[in-house]
Design a protein around this motif. Sequence first.
Motif, PDB file in Angstrom:
ATOM      1  N   GLU A  41       0.842  -1.189   0.000  1.00 15.59           N
ATOM      2  CA  GLU A  41       0.000   0.000   0.000  1.00 15.59           C
ATOM      3  C   GLU A  41       0.884   1.248   0.000  1.00 15.59           C
ATOM      4  O   GLU A  41       1.611   1.500   0.954  1.00 15.59           O
ATOM      5  CB  GLU A  41      -0.913   0.010   1.229  1.00 15.59           C
ATOM      6  CG  GLU A  41      -1.879  -1.153   1.303  1.00 15.59           C
ATOM      7  CD  GLU A  41      -3.040  -1.009   0.329  1.00 15.59           C
ATOM      8  OE1 GLU A  41      -3.227   0.109  -0.181  1.00 15.59           O
ATOM      9  OE2 GLU A  41      -3.733  -2.010   0.089  1.00 15.59           O
ATOM     10  N   LEU A  43       0.015   4.451   0.157  1.00 15.47           N
ATOM     11  CA  LEU A  43      -0.390   5.388   1.192  1.00 15.47           C
ATOM     12  C   LEU A  43       0.070   4.924   2.564  1.00 15.47           C
ATOM     13  O   LEU A  43       0.528   5.725   3.386  1.00 15.47           O
ATOM     14  CB  LEU A  43      -1.913   5.562   1.184  1.00 15.47           C
ATOM     15  CG  LEU A  43      -2.483   6.507   2.246  1.00 15.47           C
ATOM     16  CD1 LEU A  43      -1.937   7.921   2.060  1.00 15.47           C
ATOM     17  CD2 LEU A  43      -4.007   6.517   2.203  1.00 15.47           C
ATOM     18  N   CYS A  44      -0.051   3.642   2.815  1.00 10.49           N
ATOM     19  CA  CYS A  44       0.370   3.099   4.099  1.00 10.49           C
ATOM     20  C   CYS A  44       1.869   3.317   4.313  1.00 10.49           C
ATOM     21  O   CYS A  44       2.304   3.702   5.398  1.00 10.49           O
ATOM     22  CB  CYS A  44       0.043   1.613   4.167  1.00 10.49           C
ATOM     23  SG  CYS A  44       0.543   0.802   5.705  1.00 10.49           S
ATOM     24  N   LEU A  46       3.751   5.633   2.956  1.00 13.96           N
ATOM     25  CA  LEU A  46       3.978   7.061   3.136  1.00 13.96           C
ATOM     26  C   LEU A  46       3.636   7.499   4.554  1.00 13.96           C
ATOM     27  O   LEU A  46       4.422   8.205   5.214  1.00 13.96           O
ATOM     28  CB  LEU A  46       3.140   7.845   2.125  1.00 13.96           C
ATOM     29  CG  LEU A  46       3.215   9.378   2.206  1.00 13.96           C
ATOM     30  CD1 LEU A  46       4.640   9.847   1.955  1.00 13.96           C
ATOM     31  CD2 LEU A  46       2.257  10.012   1.211  1.00 13.96           C
ATOM     32  N   LEU A  47       2.468   7.078   5.049  1.00  9.85           N
ATOM     33  CA  LEU A  47       2.059   7.461   6.389  1.00  9.85           C
ATOM     34  C   LEU A  47       2.938   6.818   7.459  1.00  9.85           C
ATOM     35  O   LEU A  47       3.218   7.431   8.495  1.00  9.85           O
ATOM     36  CB  LEU A  47       0.596   7.078   6.620  1.00  9.85           C
ATOM     37  CG  LEU A  47      -0.431   7.766   5.720  1.00  9.85           C
ATOM     38  CD1 LEU A  47      -1.841   7.334   6.090  1.00  9.85           C
ATOM     39  CD2 LEU A  47      -0.308   9.277   5.803  1.00  9.85           C
ATOM     40  N   TYR A 281      -9.519   7.260   3.737  1.00  8.83           N
ATOM     41  CA  TYR A 281      -8.180   7.774   3.454  1.00  8.83           C
ATOM     42  C   TYR A 281      -7.969   9.144   4.085  1.00  8.83           C
ATOM     43  O   TYR A 281      -6.868   9.469   4.544  1.00  8.83           O
ATOM     44  CB  TYR A 281      -7.954   7.846   1.943  1.00  8.83           C
ATOM     45  CG  TYR A 281      -7.849   6.488   1.289  1.00  8.83           C
ATOM     46  CD1 TYR A 281      -7.029   5.498   1.823  1.00  8.83           C
ATOM     47  CD2 TYR A 281      -8.584   6.187   0.148  1.00  8.83           C
ATOM     48  CE1 TYR A 281      -6.942   4.246   1.232  1.00  8.83           C
ATOM     49  CE2 TYR A 281      -8.507   4.935  -0.450  1.00  8.83           C
ATOM     50  CZ  TYR A 281      -7.685   3.965   0.094  1.00  8.83           C
ATOM     51  OH  TYR A 281      -7.597   2.738  -0.496  1.00  8.83           O
ATOM     52  N   GLN A 284      -7.065   8.698   7.691  1.00 14.10           N
ATOM     53  CA  GLN A 284      -5.698   8.200   7.822  1.00 14.10           C
ATOM     54  C   GLN A 284      -4.687   9.333   7.686  1.00 14.10           C
ATOM     55  O   GLN A 284      -3.774   9.487   8.496  1.00 14.10           O
ATOM     56  CB  GLN A 284      -5.427   7.129   6.764  1.00 14.10           C
ATOM     57  CG  GLN A 284      -6.224   5.849   6.937  1.00 14.10           C
ATOM     58  CD  GLN A 284      -5.962   4.881   5.799  1.00 14.10           C
ATOM     59  OE1 GLN A 284      -4.817   4.644   5.456  1.00 14.10           O
ATOM     60  NE2 GLN A 284      -7.015   4.346   5.216  1.00 14.10           N
ATOM     61  N   VAL A 285      -4.867  10.134   6.633  1.00 12.84           N
ATOM     62  CA  VAL A 285      -3.952  11.250   6.390  1.00 12.84           C
ATOM     63  C   VAL A 285      -4.079  12.294   7.495  1.00 12.84           C
ATOM     64  O   VAL A 285      -3.078  12.802   8.017  1.00 12.84           O
ATOM     65  CB  VAL A 285      -4.232  11.892   5.015  1.00 12.84           C
ATOM     66  CG1 VAL A 285      -3.390  13.156   4.830  1.00 12.84           C
ATOM     67  CG2 VAL A 285      -3.949  10.902   3.891  1.00 12.84           C
TER      68      VAL A 285
END
Length: 349
Positions: A41, A43-44, A46-47, A281, A284-285
């Motif tokens: 993932e 996004l995962c 990155l976070l 999302y 999460q962000v």
Amino acid sequence: METTDLNLYFSTEYENYTFDNQTFDEDFSFSPPWHHLCSGEVLCILLLTVNIMTFVFGVVGNGVVIWIAGFKMKKSVNTTWYLSLALSDFVFCASLPFNAVYMATSNWTFGHFMCKFTSFVMFLNMFSSIFLLVVISVDRCVAVMFPVWAQNQRTIRKASVVVVLAWLVSAALSVPSMIFRDVQEHMDRTRCQNSYTSSPHSHRAIATSRFVFGFLVPFLVIMVCYSVIIVKLRSNQMAKSTKPFKIMTALILTFFLCWLPYHTFVLVELNKSLPNHVINYGLQVGTSVASANSFLNPVLYVFMGNDFRRKFKSSILSKIESAMGEEGRTLSRYLSRSSSVDTRASTHI
């Protein structure tokens, strides 16, 4: 049958997230995101990177601030405020490794207590930070409006009492995050999530109270204080330097910019005004951006204190000490000068 919480990438995410009240049992042909590792993932990843950076720089930066303000500088009202802010940020940043592991594996392995505690610490940090910023803003406002009174009444002991009260109120407002946080087993995974099934109206009540007391009301109070300060200083033509307020202004703006995305998506989630995956999302962000606020404060202490070029000629410890000490010295000069003006005015009368 149990409602599935799909917002699992970060254990301090605050709201139960559902798909329009649909339920899924283990035979349902639905591929939940916790079956995929974070490596799959973008996004995962990155976070996760953001939260690891927040942990490293937050622990180191706030640790240095605690050392300087607590042990190296002369105790004052200003150092009392900033020491408390740094302690709040340090405790939260120290808890981030638990969240990072959960984000990467989508499997909570740290037990029931830590599930509740990490959520509690997040909100304790949010409330204590904003309450302390409100206290500092009110303190600045009182110092400008009533300089003689402030010169005599601003003491370290009173500041310490105010700090303790701010922490107690913050802890009380953070308790619901512990009550409704729970560990549950589902599809061979252990999840740390919110559970509002026993009290369905609690979700909206808690989310609304966090927005009102942890964002909206403090924002309004701070804006009123700063408006009064600006008007007073301009009317007295005493605002030759804006240095006493530069750090505070930066801290306040950083807090509200970091927390605005989270609160926005929480309110959107309550009203179901966007598609579910967008809310997912967004939360999460928003959570990760809010967490980043805890390591930005020490950076502001460093780069808002003196002239930028001179900062690179001194050590990191000197920068932080200069940033916090400068504000106290400038405010003291202002109070002394204001006191003299008021004395002359009373003599004429």
